[in-house]
Design an enzyme around this catalytic site. Structure first.
Site, PDB file in Angstrom:
ATOM      1  N   LYS A   1      29.609   2.384  32.188  1.00 15.74           N
ATOM      2  CA  LYS A   1      29.917   1.258  31.104  1.00 15.74           C
ATOM      3  C   LYS A   1      29.992   0.126  31.449  1.00 15.74           C
ATOM      4  O   LYS A   1      30.630  -0.365  32.381  1.00 15.74           O
ATOM      5  CB  LYS A   1      31.413   2.015  30.677  1.00 15.74           C
ATOM      6  CG  LYS A   1      31.529   3.290  29.888  1.00 15.74           C
ATOM      7  CD  LYS A   1      31.085   3.183  28.542  1.00 15.74           C
ATOM      8  CE  LYS A   1      31.802   4.077  27.522  1.00 15.74           C
ATOM      9  NZ  LYS A   1      33.064   4.224  27.469  1.00 15.74           N
TER      10      LYS A   1
ATOM     11  N   LYS B   1      22.851   3.675  26.908  1.00 15.06           N
ATOM     12  CA  LYS B   1      23.747   4.417  26.328  1.00 15.06           C
ATOM     13  C   LYS B   1      24.015   3.782  25.073  1.00 15.06           C
ATOM     14  O   LYS B   1      24.759   2.534  24.793  1.00 15.06           O
ATOM     15  CB  LYS B   1      24.952   4.423  27.027  1.00 15.06           C
ATOM     16  CG  LYS B   1      26.225   5.166  26.626  1.00 15.06           C
ATOM     17  CD  LYS B   1      27.239   5.393  27.566  1.00 15.06           C
ATOM     18  CE  LYS B   1      28.264   6.436  27.016  1.00 15.06           C
ATOM     19  NZ  LYS B   1      28.807   6.190  25.509  1.00 15.06           N
TER      20      LYS B   1
ATOM     21  N   GLU C   1      21.607  10.208  19.173  1.00 12.50           N
ATOM     22  CA  GLU C   1      22.634   9.200  18.621  1.00 12.50           C
ATOM     23  C   GLU C   1      22.101   8.621  17.270  1.00 12.50           C
ATOM     24  O   GLU C   1      20.924   8.209  17.169  1.00 12.50           O
ATOM     25  CB  GLU C   1      22.665   7.939  19.621  1.00 12.50           C
ATOM     26  CG  GLU C   1      23.966   7.279  19.644  1.00 12.50           C
ATOM     27  CD  GLU C   1      24.952   8.144  20.329  1.00 12.50           C
ATOM     28  OE1 GLU C   1      24.907   9.108  20.677  1.00 12.50           O
ATOM     29  OE2 GLU C   1      25.981   7.611  20.500  1.00 12.50           O
TER      30      GLU C   1
ATOM     31  N   VAL D   1       0.824  -1.000  -0.134  1.00 13.60           N
ATOM     32  CA  VAL D   1      -0.121   0.021   0.018  1.00 13.60           C
ATOM     33  C   VAL D   1       0.773   1.194  -0.063  1.00 13.60           C
ATOM     34  O   VAL D   1       0.833   2.129  -0.712  1.00 13.60           O
ATOM     35  CB  VAL D   1      -0.836   0.111   1.255  1.00 13.60           C
ATOM     36  CG1 VAL D   1      -1.764   1.242   1.421  1.00 13.60           C
ATOM     37  CG2 VAL D   1      -1.794  -1.116   1.325  1.00 13.60           C
TER      38      VAL D   1
ATOM     39  N   CYS E   1      45.226 -20.862  -4.313  1.00 17.08           N
ATOM     40  CA  CYS E   1      43.773 -21.366  -4.108  1.00 17.08           C
ATOM     41  C   CYS E   1      44.109 -22.745  -3.053  1.00 17.08           C
ATOM     42  O   CYS E   1      44.575 -23.608  -3.671  1.00 17.08           O
ATOM     43  CB  CYS E   1      42.870 -21.604  -4.856  1.00 17.08           C
ATOM     44  SG  CYS E   1      41.327 -21.993  -4.641  1.00 17.08           S
TER      45      CYS E   1
ATOM     46  N   ARG F   1      29.220  15.483  15.780  1.00 13.22           N
ATOM     47  CA  ARG F   1      29.846  16.116  16.886  1.00 13.22           C
ATOM     48  C   ARG F   1      31.100  16.896  16.710  1.00 13.22           C
ATOM     49  O   ARG F   1      31.695  17.776  17.210  1.00 13.22           O
ATOM     50  CB  ARG F   1      29.911  15.066  18.240  1.00 13.22           C
ATOM     51  CG  ARG F   1      30.622  15.538  19.238  1.00 13.22           C
ATOM     52  CD  ARG F   1      30.294  14.375  20.571  1.00 13.22           C
ATOM     53  NE  ARG F   1      31.099  14.953  21.768  1.00 13.22           N
ATOM     54  CZ  ARG F   1      32.274  14.578  22.178  1.00 13.22           C
ATOM     55  NH1 ARG F   1      33.099  13.974  21.193  1.00 13.22           N
ATOM     56  NH2 ARG F   1      32.842  15.164  23.072  1.00 13.22           N
TER      57      ARG F   1
ATOM     58  N   GLU G   1      19.007   6.129  31.376  1.00 11.17           N
ATOM     59  CA  GLU G   1      18.656   5.543  29.896  1.00 11.17           C
ATOM     60  C   GLU G   1      19.849   4.840  29.454  1.00 11.17           C
ATOM     61  O   GLU G   1      20.748   4.375  30.082  1.00 11.17           O
ATOM     62  CB  GLU G   1      19.049   7.051  29.137  1.00 11.17           C
ATOM     63  CG  GLU G   1      17.961   8.011  29.576  1.00 11.17           C
ATOM     64  CD  GLU G   1      18.156   9.305  28.875  1.00 11.17           C
ATOM     65  OE1 GLU G   1      18.934   9.743  28.005  1.00 11.17           O
ATOM     66  OE2 GLU G   1      17.304  10.273  29.553  1.00 11.17           O
TER      67      GLU G   1
ATOM     68  N   CYS H   1      37.386 -23.850 -10.542  1.00  9.25           N
ATOM     69  CA  CYS H   1      37.671 -24.276  -8.993  1.00  9.25           C
ATOM     70  C   CYS H   1      36.569 -24.963  -8.338  1.00  9.25           C
ATOM     71  O   CYS H   1      35.498 -24.688  -8.547  1.00  9.25           O
ATOM     72  CB  CYS H   1      38.133 -22.918  -8.369  1.00  9.25           C
ATOM     73  SG  CYS H   1      38.305 -23.360  -6.596  1.00  9.25           S
TER      74      CYS H   1
ATOM     75  N   CYS I   1      42.039 -25.420  -5.313  1.00  7.17           N
ATOM     76  CA  CYS I   1      42.541 -25.887  -6.640  1.00  7.17           C
ATOM     77  C   CYS I   1      43.772 -25.420  -7.069  1.00  7.17           C
ATOM     78  O   CYS I   1      44.470 -25.969  -8.087  1.00  7.17           O
ATOM     79  CB  CYS I   1      41.512 -25.287  -7.896  1.00  7.17           C
ATOM     80  SG  CYS I   1      41.779 -23.520  -7.807  1.00  7.17           S
TER      81      CYS I   1
ATOM     82  N   CYS J   1      40.024 -16.437  -6.018  1.00  4.80           N
ATOM     83  CA  CYS J   1      40.296 -17.297  -6.916  1.00  4.80           C
ATOM     84  C   CYS J   1      39.690 -17.133  -8.058  1.00  4.80           C
ATOM     85  O   CYS J   1      38.364 -16.915  -8.046  1.00  4.80           O
ATOM     86  CB  CYS J   1      40.051 -18.598  -6.397  1.00  4.80           C
ATOM     87  SG  CYS J   1      40.497 -20.008  -7.626  1.00  4.80           S
TER      88      CYS J   1
ATOM     89  N   TYR K   1      17.641  12.099  22.601  1.00  2.00           N
ATOM     90  CA  TYR K   1      17.913  11.998  24.024  1.00  2.00           C
ATOM     91  C   TYR K   1      18.106  13.459  24.865  1.00  2.00           C
ATOM     92  O   TYR K   1      18.251  13.468  25.792  1.00  2.00           O
ATOM     93  CB  TYR K   1      18.680  11.376  24.590  1.00  2.00           C
ATOM     94  CG  TYR K   1      20.270  11.262  23.948  1.00  2.00           C
ATOM     95  CD1 TYR K   1      20.693  12.264  24.141  1.00  2.00           C
ATOM     96  CD2 TYR K   1      20.593   9.851  23.284  1.00  2.00           C
ATOM     97  CE1 TYR K   1      22.278  12.110  23.660  1.00  2.00           C
ATOM     98  CE2 TYR K   1      21.934  10.138  22.791  1.00  2.00           C
ATOM     99  CZ  TYR K   1      22.718  11.257  22.750  1.00  2.00           C
ATOM    100  OH  TYR K   1      23.854  11.134  22.244  1.00  2.00           O
TER     101      TYR K   1
ATOM    102  N   ASP L   1      25.328   2.998  21.546  1.00  3.34           N
ATOM    103  CA  ASP L   1      26.368   3.141  20.826  1.00  3.34           C
ATOM    104  C   ASP L   1      26.609   3.244  19.407  1.00  3.34           C
ATOM    105  O   ASP L   1      26.680   2.443  18.587  1.00  3.34           O
ATOM    106  CB  ASP L   1      27.214   1.415  21.029  1.00  3.34           C
ATOM    107  CG  ASP L   1      28.815   1.814  20.903  1.00  3.34           C
ATOM    108  OD1 ASP L   1      29.257   2.647  20.939  1.00  3.34           O
ATOM    109  OD2 ASP L   1      29.473   0.629  21.015  1.00  3.34           O
TER     110      ASP L   1
HETATM  111  S1  IVH Z   1      23.713  12.549  26.874  1.00  8.04           S
HETATM  112  C1  IVH Z   1      25.616  16.516  27.750  1.00  8.04           C
HETATM  113  N1  IVH Z   1      22.327  10.323  26.552  1.00  8.04           N
HETATM  114  O1  IVH Z   1      27.392   8.724  24.498  1.00  8.04           O
HETATM  115  C2  IVH Z   1      25.484  14.901  27.646  1.00  8.04           C
HETATM  116  N2  IVH Z   1      24.588  10.577  25.521  1.00  8.04           N
HETATM  117  O2  IVH Z   1      30.175   8.791  25.874  1.00  8.04           O
HETATM  118  C3  IVH Z   1      25.096  14.688  26.235  1.00  8.04           C
HETATM  119  N3  IVH Z   1      25.240   8.650  24.142  1.00  8.04           N
HETATM  120  O3  IVH Z   1      28.611  11.842  23.375  1.00  8.04           O
HETATM  121  C4  IVH Z   1      25.007  13.027  26.035  1.00  8.04           C
HETATM  122  N4  IVH Z   1      23.602   7.235  24.592  1.00  8.04           N
HETATM  123  O4  IVH Z   1      27.192  10.418  21.754  1.00  8.04           O
HETATM  124  C5  IVH Z   1      23.523  10.923  26.275  1.00  8.04           C
HETATM  125  N5  IVH Z   1      21.214   8.182  26.174  1.00  8.04           N
HETATM  126  C6  IVH Z   1      22.309   8.998  25.986  1.00  8.04           C
HETATM  127  C7  IVH Z   1      23.153   8.441  25.225  1.00  8.04           C
HETATM  128  C8  IVH Z   1      24.287   9.385  25.000  1.00  8.04           C
HETATM  129  C9  IVH Z   1      24.617   7.314  23.911  1.00  8.04           C
HETATM  130  C10 IVH Z   1      26.441   8.898  23.760  1.00  8.04           C
HETATM  131  C11 IVH Z   1      26.611  10.411  23.243  1.00  8.04           C
HETATM  132  C12 IVH Z   1      27.891  11.029  24.092  1.00  8.04           C
HETATM  133  C13 IVH Z   1      28.687   9.492  24.504  1.00  8.04           C
HETATM  134  C14 IVH Z   1      29.389  10.136  25.671  1.00  8.04           C
END
Ligand code: IVH
Length: 672
Positions: free
Chosen positions: A310, A115, A170, A36, A404, A136, A113, A427, A407, A422, A222, A117
């Site tokens: 972390k 984090k 992010e 759709v 290879c 950034r 929250e 082969c 072969c 290869c 965020y 990656d």
């Molecule tokens: S707050 C001033 N919230 O982690 C604070 N950062 O290692 C701004 N990141 O540069 C960041 N999840 O790229 C915030 N829920 C989250 C995040 C987050 C991932 C990243 C962000 C930051 C980096 C620092």
């Protein structure tokens, strides 16, 4: 149609499509079928092509990329994009919180929250319209990636309110997309990305925004800048507001008041980490109240009101026992480390791809080395580094093979590829892999013709190329390991059925470089027959929407080989269909309710277990099929229950497509 009507229809289409896209990419709750969406999108393109001056910035057609940039201009972040302070244990976290609460002399509420990656981005909106986006960079100066960000469907081009704001968040690549991208890159001889974050970063900084568009990136927002201007007082309130404006906000965040709640959040995130569709590397704790955030302020680099906890890296040491080289379908020869098995994120791991010779050389991995192993993107086992302190004195650098392993032909690097290849078309590894690919589900779909059977057929010289599949006999098949009368007959039926496939399956099955299932479908729709496709020139193929010069060159080069033309002739003689039988995508969309049985002459035979013969007959007739009593050249399909007898034999002799009861029921269900 008057200009006014066109404008109105375009607006309606844009609104609908943007709403559906938001439901799909932001809210994760799709409300309409893809078909759709596609149908409306096609209509939008049609109207926009005829009226280019009516294309608006928030049109979904502006998301496909296509702009080729000459570079990225610098952007000054008026308010710097800060990073976060780190802690690595619950004790350190408590210390941070106590120091903070002492400094303000009060107990505080926090927003917990995940984090994410990925990489930090900043987005600017004026009167609700997206006008600029940046990376950034070093926190003070980033790069303008507006055009790339426009291709990410989770980023709204227009908000639900005409606010002028800057938000940060992010940008990430979902784990599934990361695995798919790396698998494709490895097969094409390109360097792979080490993890989803690098893949996201590499995809965002593309000068050709079409590439960014193809990478399936997403975002979580965020952070709202200057919330006090809008009277917003807490982080949770800000997240809710961001969501209501149309941003994708991570919904795992939680408002907490006690240390116990924070620890429970950390434990839950640690547990769930592997199940999340995106990569996280910790959790972030932020003071809820913006007034308190302003009161404590920032250091030069990080805020005093937030901290990242972390996760400890999930890494194990193990020993490399061997390095194996395997030849893939496209001839790419890939090294794999074979290691002493260890448990990593809940599974036993004993092998890790080393991707290509450059990677192996860079990491200087040697047989006998102790290495650190982790899972990239939580899924793919990967060697992080060699533990040099544990390397023995007699250790020697690993020698990259020049021949290879299958072969013995000399291995080569094509163009600027990192991969070794290869290129001997004979082969055995290549031939066996291409046979497996030819028979696979998305290609000719010959059920039962998997790698183990192909190995036997090839080793016993019963087949040497894909055309050979069509001269296999019952007498040959019955001699294979574990083959009985039934399995031999089933395989023959599957082979026979594949003769009637529409050519997109064949085009994909031939394994032409850069031609995946989707491209094969487009080529089939455009050229309608293998003969036409074989004559097509690169220039012409390149002009087809969504294909390009790389695909064009590859197809032209493939069919320029006389062996390929011989192969096509052999397939023709074997009774393999070389025409496009499907409907074009537009026809499909227009008649999406049409049954695939419409217009077919069908014969029912044998005993059906689930259906009554009369039920099957009336269902078929209701779906446009003509049900007849005997098999002839005109029969399109035989539906065979068990003990099918002479009608089945006759159908096989006449190359008539055969379906068993289970397949028929599945098809009925799909169409009902
Ligand atoms: S707050 C001033 N919230 O982690 C604070 N950062 O290692 C701004 N990141 O540069 C960041 N999840 O790229 C915030 N829920 C989250 C995040 C987050 C991932 C990243 C962000 C930051 C980096 C620092």
């Amino acid at each position: 149609m008057s200009q006014k009507d066109i404008e109105m229809e375009l607006k309606e289409l844009r609104d609908k499509l943007n709403r559906w896209s938001n439901e799909y990419y932001v809210l994760d709750t799709p409300s309409v079928e893809d078909s759709v969406y596609d149908k409306h999108y096609q209509r939008l393109l049609e109207l926009e092509q005829a009226n280019p001056d009516l294309v608006t910035a928030d049109s979904p057609s502006q998301r496909v990329g296509g702009k080729v940039l000459s570079g990225f201009t610098k952007v000054n972040h008026d308010i710097p994009m800060l990073s976060l302070g780190d802690v690595f244990s619950k004790e350190e976290l408590i210390e941070f919180l106590e120091r903070l609460e002492n400094s303000v002399e009060q107990k505080l509420d926090y927003s917990c929250e995940l984090k994410i990656d990925g990489l930090a981005i900043s987005l600017t909106y004026e009167n609700g319209k997206f006008i600029k986006g940046s990376t950034r960079g070093n926190g003070v100066i980033g790069e303008d990636i507006t055009e790339n960000l426009k291709t990410i469907k989770a980023i709204p081009m227009e908000l639900n309110e005409p606010v002028s704001i800057e938000v940060r968040g992010e940008c990430y690549m979902p784990k599934k997309s990361f695995v798919e991208l790396n698998t494709k890159r490895e097969a094409e001889g390109q360097a792979v990305f080490a993890n989803p974050r690098n893949a996201a970063a590499g995809s965002l900084r593309q000068l050709d925004t079409k590439i960014t568009a193809s990478r399936n990136l997403s975002t979580f927002i965020y952070y709202l800048m200057e919330p006090e201007k809008l009277g917003i007082k807490t982080q949770t309130e800000a997240l809710n507001k961001l969501e209501s404006w149309g941003f994708k906000v991570n919904n795992e965040s939680k408002q907490v008041k006690t240390k116990e709640e924070i620890f429970a959040y950390i434990d839950e995130a640690t547990d769930q980490r592997a199940n999340l569709p995106y990569d996280i590397d910790g959790i972030v704790l932020k003071v809820e109240s913006f007034a308190v955030q302003s009161q404590v302020g920032n250091t030069v680099k990080v805020p005093r009101w937030a901290i990242a906890y972390k996760f400890p890296p999930d890494e194990q040491e193990t020993k490399v026992l061997d390095i194996e080289w395997t030849v893939g379908r496209t001839g790419v020869v890939t090294p794999t480390a074979v290691m002493e098995p260890v448990t990593l994120a809940g599974t036993t791991v004993a092998r890790a791809s080393l991707h290509n010779p450059d990677y192996l050389r860079e990491k200087d991995i040697r047989i006998g080395d102790t290495v650190k192993l982790h899972k990239a993107g939580d899924i793919i086992p990967e060697i992080s580094e060699v533990v040099l302190a544990k390397r023995t004195e007699d250790s020697v650098e690993y020698q990259i093979p020049t021949e290879c392993p299958e072969c013995g032909a000399n291995l080569v690097h094509l163009d600027d590829e990192v991969a070794l290849r290869c290129i001997n078309p004979q082969c055995p590894a290549l031939v066996k892999e291409s046979l497996t690919h030819f028979a696979s589900r998305n290609a000719m779909d010959i059920r039962g013709l998997g790698p183990r059977i192909i190995e036997q057929l090839y080793n016993r010289e019963m087949i040497k190329d894909v055309a050979g599949i069509y001269s296999l006999t019952f007498e040959q098949l019955i001699t294979l390991d574990k083959f009985k009368e039934k399995s031999a007959n089933n395989l023959l039926t599957a082979i026979n059925n594949s003769r009637n496939n529409s050519i997109e399956r064949l085009i994909f099955g031939l394994g032409i470089r850069h031609v995946g299932a989707k491209v094969a479908r487009i080529l089939a729709e455009n050229y309608k027959s293998m003969d036409n496709l074989a004559k097509a020139k690169s220039d012409e193929i390149s002009t087809i929407d969504s294909l390009g010069k790389i695909i064009g060159d590859s197809v032209e080069m493939y069919f320029a080989d006389e062996h390929v033309m011989e192969l096509l002739d052999e397939l023709r003689q074997a009774g393999v269909n070389l025409e496009f039988l499907g409907k074009t995508r537009e026809e499909q969309l227009e008649s999406s309710t049409d049954s695939s049985f419409n217009g077919l002459r069908v014969v029912l035979t044998g005993t059906l277990d689930t259906l009554k013969r009369s039920e099957a007959k009336s269902w078929l007739e209701a779906h446009g099929a003509k049900v007849t009593g005997s098999v002839s050249k005109k029969t399109d399909l035989l539906i065979a229950g068990h003990d099918a007898g002479s009608k089945l034999t006759k159908a096989q002799e006449l190359n008539v497509r055969v379906m068993n009861e289970a397949e028929f029921i599945q098809q009925m269900e799909e169409e009902s």
